[in-house]
Enzyme design. Structure first.
Site, PDB file in Angstrom:
ATOM      1  CG  ASN A   1      -2.001   1.165   1.087  1.00  0.00           C
ATOM      2  OD1 ASN A   1      -1.954   2.081   0.336  1.00  0.00           O
ATOM      3  ND2 ASN A   1      -3.147   0.738   1.952  1.00  0.00           N
ATOM      4  CG  ASP A   2       1.377   3.283   3.513  1.00  0.00           C
ATOM      5  OD1 ASP A   2       0.425   3.601   3.156  1.00  0.00           O
ATOM      6  OD2 ASP A   2       1.776   2.684   4.625  1.00  0.00           O
TER       7      ASP A   2
END
Lengths: 110, 462
Positions: B388-389
């Site tokens: 994600n990040d």
């Protein structure tokens, strides 16, 4: 004596920075396992503590230290070896798959 | 004579260790090199057993037997998915050994009146302080990674004040020990407070920051071993401790750089403790396109170049074998598959590489961030699996984002992106990911392993 120890420490740390800075990110986990195994060298200190005959308490502490350090040495080198064995290149893989790779998860349909 | 023999053996061992570590710069030579290092360890142990200070072998034999029995399963049977907690446990054990040796040495010197110089007392103080805090810190890291306790940051009001007080107490106890080396209260107090400090240090750190912490603890464990060498006047301990300390330090620097955060920020910042105002462009009209497995299968089957971006979600779902199977299908259809690994993907340095290697994926298909970022524009499909990040373009474009400035994989530059994700929950940092709303992105919801299995079936049926 102390200065000599500092020499050794500084030079070893410098060498460590030089070598480990070049280890590719690919192998960073094996690197951690490997340095862990090598730091099991505190076993040599533990052996002297456990076998020095300085009374039961010191020997018992030494015994615990020997046990933990040995666990790290044995487990550390074994797991490093196991991990490094998994890192293969494409061409090695082809060879291995055809030759002596028993069916672990190589059930590729052909 | 005997002493000379031992020292020569230690020199040989040190050389073998260094050769072993150097071999890790070359993946094709690493295995042989590390076997040399293991030989070095054997040489050092055998030589030490000939030490004239050793008069009684019973405790030694017992310890060696226990260690072998405990070490073998930890080396051979622990699955690769459990590597982060396995490493944390090893750090804790290594530091425990160093601490115990320090206590035994101190106790012996105090009680047998062999004298305790100030220099030795300082070395022993460092040893037990770093050792004890690594023992408890690594234990907490182990519990978190094994999910026996929550992986979320555990914070409370006034935490940094407590940390500050503990630092002051540690420093005062150390000062007392230096002033009077035979002050047993200061010595044992140092151990107790350092142990509490270790817990205090790691509890507030969340799962995704674990790579830094594990690397940092690795560094502490190395320094504790080096301090043992200073106290026992043993060069091989100093050398190995320095190597270990350097390794941990470099890794933690690399990790924090890859997150664009300082040590201080990671250790005292506890990401997500204060909800920062993030509602930058969360204007309701952002829609997420979700994709059916069939459509994803078609896209992947006809892609020329596919890049897989694995993240912690892949590790949780243990989907690495399905990833390999999917890649083989794509290759059979004439496509090419590469793997893009972000330095902090997963829970420890190199976590993703080990998992992919376990699934029998060749390491020359795995690329570091710098190696692959320029290629993303040519990529037909990027398959983001549980990451994600590390693919959030806000890190490049949105100065108000908490992860602004963090180097990311430029997945958003590819021709199309498929994100496999369990749901729309935000990533660890609690940040909205602009990539999910990008026009070229489609979402494939569900458990990574189950979805990949369906994808594989779909492509096979085509």
């Amino acid at each position: 004596m102390f200065l000599l120890q500092i020499y050794v420490f500084v030079l070893a740390a410098f060498l460590g920075f030089q070598i480990i800075g070049r280890v590719p990110p690919l192998l960073h986990t094996p690197l951690m396992a490997a340095t862990n195994a090598i730091s099991g060298i505190s076993l040599v200190g533990s052996l002297v503590a456990a076998g020095g005959g300085h009374g039961t308490l010191a020997s018992f502490l030494g015994f615990l230290a020997v046990a933990s350090a040995t666990t790290n040495v044995i487990g550390g080198f074994l797991i490093t070896d196991r991990m490094l064995g998994m890192f293969k290149r494409d061409e090695d893989k082809v060879k291995n798959d055809e030759a002596a790779k028993p069916a672990e998860d190589t059930e590729r349909p052909s | 004579m005997n002493e000379t023999f031992i020292q020569l053996a230690y020199i040989a061992s040190s050389v073998l260790f260094i050769l072993g570590l150097r071999s890790l710069t070359r993946p094709d030579q690493a295995r042989r090199g590390m076997r040399l290092a293991a030989l070095g360890m054997l040489v050092a142990i055998v030589a030490t057993l000939a030490h004239q200070q050793i008069v009684d072998y019973r405790w030694i034999a017992g310890g060696l037997v226990v260690g072998v029995i405990a070490g073998y399963p930890l080396g051979m049977w622990v699955p690769m998915t459990a590597m982060p907690q396995r490493i944390a446990m090893a750090l804790s054990l290594g530091a425990l050994a160093a601490t115990l040796v320090g206590v035994a040495e101190y106790y012996t010197r105090i009680h047998e009146a062999t004298g305790l110089g100030r220099g030795t007392a300082i070395a022993l103080g460092f040893e037990v302080m770093l050792g004890a805090l690594t023992v408890t810190g690594a234990s907490v890291a182990f519990l978190k990674l094994q999910e026996l306790i929550t992986g979320r940051p555990v914070t409370y009001r006034g935490q940094n004040v407590v940390t500050g007080i503990l630092v002051v107490v540690l420093l005062s106890l150390f000062g007392m020990l230096i002033a009077r080396p035979d002050n047993t209260f200061a010595f044992y107090g140092l151990i107790a407070v350092a142990a509490i400090f270790g817990v205090q240090l790691v509890m507030p750190i969340g799962g995704a920051d674990m790579p830094v912490v594990v690397a940092l603890l690795n560094s502490y464990a190395g320094l504790a071993a080096a301090a043992t060498g200073f106290a026992l006047n043993n060069n091989i301990l100093i050398i190995c401790g320095a190597l270990d300390g350097a390794s941990g330090f470099i890794l933690s620097l690399l990790m924090s750089k890859a997150m664009n955060r300082s040590f201080r920020n990671i250790i005292f910042g506890a990401f997500g403790s204060g909800p920062t105002a993030l509602a930058v462009d969360a204007t309701g009209d952002r829609t997420v396109r979700s994709l059916s497995v069939e459509d994803a299968a078609i896209q992947l089957a006809y892609a020329q170049l596919v890049v897989v971006v694995p993240g912690y979600g892949m590790a949780v779902a243990q989907a690495q074998h399905q990833v390999r199977e999917l890649a083989e299908l794509i290759e059979r259809n004439g496509g090419e598959v590469k793997y893009a690994v972000h330095p902090v993907a997963g829970r420890m340095p190199g976590h993703m590489n080990v998992l992919l290697a376990e699934a029998n994926i060749a390491y020359d298909r795995m690329y570091d961030m710098e190696e692959i970022n320029a290629d993303f524009e040519r990529v037909d499909v990027v398959l983001v699996i549980g990451a994600n990040d590390v693919v959030n373009p806000a890190a490049r474009s949105d100065p108000s984002s908490p992860i602004f400035g963090m180097p990311i994989l430029d997945a958003d530059k590819a021709k199309s992106v498929i994100v496999m994700k369990r749901g729309m929950a935000a990533g660890f940092a609690g940040i909205e990911n602009a990539l999910f709303y990008a026009p070229r992105t489609s979402m494939l919801f569900g458990d990574a392993k189950a979805t990949l299995t369906k994808l594989i079936g779909e492509i096979k049926a085509m």
